[in-house]
Design a protein around this motif. Sequence first.
Motif, PDB file in Angstrom:
ATOM      1  N   UNK A   1       0.825  -1.202   0.000  1.00 38.03           N
ATOM      2  CA  UNK A   1       0.000   0.000   0.000  1.00 38.03           C
ATOM      3  C   UNK A   1       0.861   1.255   0.000  1.00 38.03           C
ATOM      4  N   UNK A   2       0.588   2.160  -0.917  1.00 33.84           N
ATOM      5  CA  UNK A   2       1.355   3.394  -1.035  1.00 33.84           C
ATOM      6  C   UNK A   2       0.803   4.423  -0.057  1.00 33.84           C
ATOM      7  N   UNK A   3       1.615   4.852   0.889  1.00 43.11           N
ATOM      8  CA  UNK A   3       1.210   5.845   1.863  1.00 43.11           C
ATOM      9  C   UNK A   3       2.050   7.096   1.668  1.00 43.11           C
ATOM     10  N   UNK A   4       1.632   8.174   2.312  1.00 49.26           N
ATOM     11  CA  UNK A   4       2.368   9.430   2.202  1.00 49.26           C
ATOM     12  C   UNK A   4       3.806   9.234   2.666  1.00 49.26           C
ATOM     13  N   UNK A   5       4.753   9.638   1.816  1.00 54.84           N
ATOM     14  CA  UNK A   5       6.165   9.506   2.156  1.00 54.84           C
ATOM     15  C   UNK A   5       6.747   8.137   1.902  1.00 54.84           C
ATOM     16  N   UNK A   6       5.913   7.170   1.521  1.00 49.57           N
ATOM     17  CA  UNK A   6       6.402   5.822   1.284  1.00 49.57           C
ATOM     18  C   UNK A   6       7.128   5.736  -0.051  1.00 49.57           C
ATOM     19  N   UNK A   7       8.032   4.780  -0.149  1.00 50.07           N
ATOM     20  CA  UNK A   7       8.716   4.533  -1.412  1.00 50.07           C
ATOM     21  C   UNK A   7       7.691   3.979  -2.401  1.00 50.07           C
ATOM     22  N   UNK A   8       7.577   4.566  -3.596  1.00 51.95           N
ATOM     23  CA  UNK A   8       6.487   4.199  -4.509  1.00 51.95           C
ATOM     24  C   UNK A   8       6.783   2.992  -5.397  1.00 51.95           C
ATOM     25  N   UNK A   9       7.833   2.254  -5.105  1.00 45.16           N
ATOM     26  CA  UNK A   9       8.245   1.160  -5.987  1.00 45.16           C
ATOM     27  C   UNK A   9       7.698  -0.170  -5.482  1.00 45.16           C
ATOM     28  N   UNK A  10       7.143  -0.966  -6.382  1.00 50.57           N
ATOM     29  CA  UNK A  10       6.660  -2.302  -6.033  1.00 50.57           C
ATOM     30  C   UNK A  10       7.161  -3.306  -7.065  1.00 50.57           C
ATOM     31  N   UNK A  11       7.232  -4.547  -6.629  1.00 55.51           N
ATOM     32  CA  UNK A  11       7.452  -5.654  -7.565  1.00 55.51           C
ATOM     33  C   UNK A  11       6.131  -5.847  -8.301  1.00 55.51           C
ATOM     34  N   UNK A  12       6.153  -5.712  -9.618  1.00 57.91           N
ATOM     35  CA  UNK A  12       4.915  -5.644 -10.383  1.00 57.91           C
ATOM     36  C   UNK A  12       4.614  -6.899 -11.186  1.00 57.91           C
ATOM     37  N   UNK A  13       5.659  -7.638 -11.576  1.00 58.87           N
ATOM     38  CA  UNK A  13       5.491  -8.822 -12.416  1.00 58.87           C
ATOM     39  C   UNK A  13       6.789  -9.608 -12.387  1.00 58.87           C
ATOM     40  N   UNK A  14       6.701 -10.931 -12.524  1.00 57.48           N
ATOM     41  CA  UNK A  14       7.906 -11.747 -12.671  1.00 57.48           C
ATOM     42  C   UNK A  14       7.574 -12.976 -13.510  1.00 57.48           C
TER      43      UNK A  14
END
Length: 576
Positions: free
Chosen positions: A51-64
């Motif tokens: 979950x993207x929260x304020x100030x959080x790093x916006x990067x996620x593992x999206x596909x593999x």
Amino acid sequence: MHGRTKVNVLPDSVRVLALILCIGGSTLAASSSRDLGDGSGFADYTVVDANLEAGAIPIVINEFLAPNSSDKYLDSQGEPDDWLELYNRGDAPFDVGGMYLTDDLLQPAKWHIPTSDATQTTIAPHGYLVIWADRDVADPGLHADFSLNAGGEDLALFDKDGVTLVDSITFDQQVANVSYGRFPDGNDSWWLMTFPTPGGPNVRIYEGITRKPKFNFDHGFHDREFFVAITCETEGAMIYYKTDGSVPYVADAARPSSMAALYNGPVRINKTACLRAVAVKPGWQPSPIETRTYIFVADVIKQSPTGASPGHGWPTGSVNGQTIDYGMDPDVVNDPRYKDLMGDALLSLPTISLATDVSNLFDSQRGIYVNAKRTGQDWERPVSVELIHPDETEGFQVDAGLRVRGGYSRSDSNPKHAFRLFFRSEYGTPKLKYPLFGKEGVDEFENIDLRTSQNYSWAYDGSERHTFLRDVFSRDTQRDMGQSYTRSRYYHLYLNGQYWGLFQTEERAEASYAESYFGGGKEDYDVVKTVGGNPSYTIEATDGALDACRLLWEAAVAGFNVEEPYYRIQGLNPDG
């Protein structure tokens, strides 16, 4: 950069040379790399910190994608390696250089994303970054120092401190060339992607993953009739099964295979059988096939007493000139000296059961058993492998690739060919993880040989040289003298429930063997052998290249009359 240190045992001028002269036989083994205790080939997927929260790093593992065996998704070196994709959910560019990727949550700093070129590691807003998971860290581009285990593992992204978890997913068994990703991009919902999209928006195809069927009886030995109940945790799934070792469902055609039965109640088992089942649901990815072999010793002793074909699909005569010999010899099993010993003999050793479509073995055009002199991956067929202990010690079931192995023994007049098993991600697991040789050897294998009595054997040509015993004795003597050797164990072998005789596992002396016992990486070794089935003994490099072998050979031919060339091939200075 954090990564694996390359080990050079010999200098670059000669490199590491493992010269393997394959003159005789080989051997087998196998096991599941992950405990699928719930009976499902696809356990629950766990997504962490998405979950993207304020100030959080916006990067996620999206596909593999694991495993990748398609020529559609190649790295810059032209190799179909596993890959993963990062996605920037934010509205500003983000440089991931300095962060860490890992496939082991206990080793969060396993691979350090390089900081040397921000243009390679900066992800545009709502953009993508593809990283190859192939351990080829020296290659141009972004190559992580680990590969993905298609049998299931963790995949995680950690912040630059190597401690703070940014995103992770725990996944179970994967399907070859089918990626797993978020849909829509950056969302918390994960889906199978039959059309992988590295570096682009994800596209959802399947509604879900059909769970692997469960059997209420494990593989083993039996002496009385019983009934196997088959269940599936996916609501609304249908189960198809067969008892002859062949696959019950043709995934490419999305239909049950010939003579497959739709499950509507417990399956009666009153003789030796290879039960295979698949669960399917419209719009969902079919489950992997579950396989269990049930052996009735009293039934095995009576198999094909006249040498007749075991039944549907099995050849009734020679194919491509190949001698085929079925069943137990009544002159032996009915002999007063042996008849009361046969049952105990079949339970005196562990059993390996191979299950595959009969056509993979005996079809005139594509069967590996009746085209035994053909070599290479084009002549590898999918197979289920089970290790069954008579004392109910835990064995395994694993899917693998099967080839014929050997040299002289590939002759059509020899009714008993040896095999080699390959554990690849495309079959479900990249390695067999099982202590085949107890504490005597390693417990992870990329391949294993299943050799048998062949040339110079009593079974094939009436020889008294007893190579089935002599070869193991010779290798074990090397061990006792403190030298390197390959390990072996004896087994009974069954093909789709038909008894095929005594075989033995043997480690294959190649690059992964050298990596396991001598250290370094597989890329550090050249393995040179004769081409299989080639009477002229032409050599080939099954790992690496022939260059170092030729250099060593040329140096030996030139002679070591002076000390300098002798020291040089050892990587030493001219004075030693």
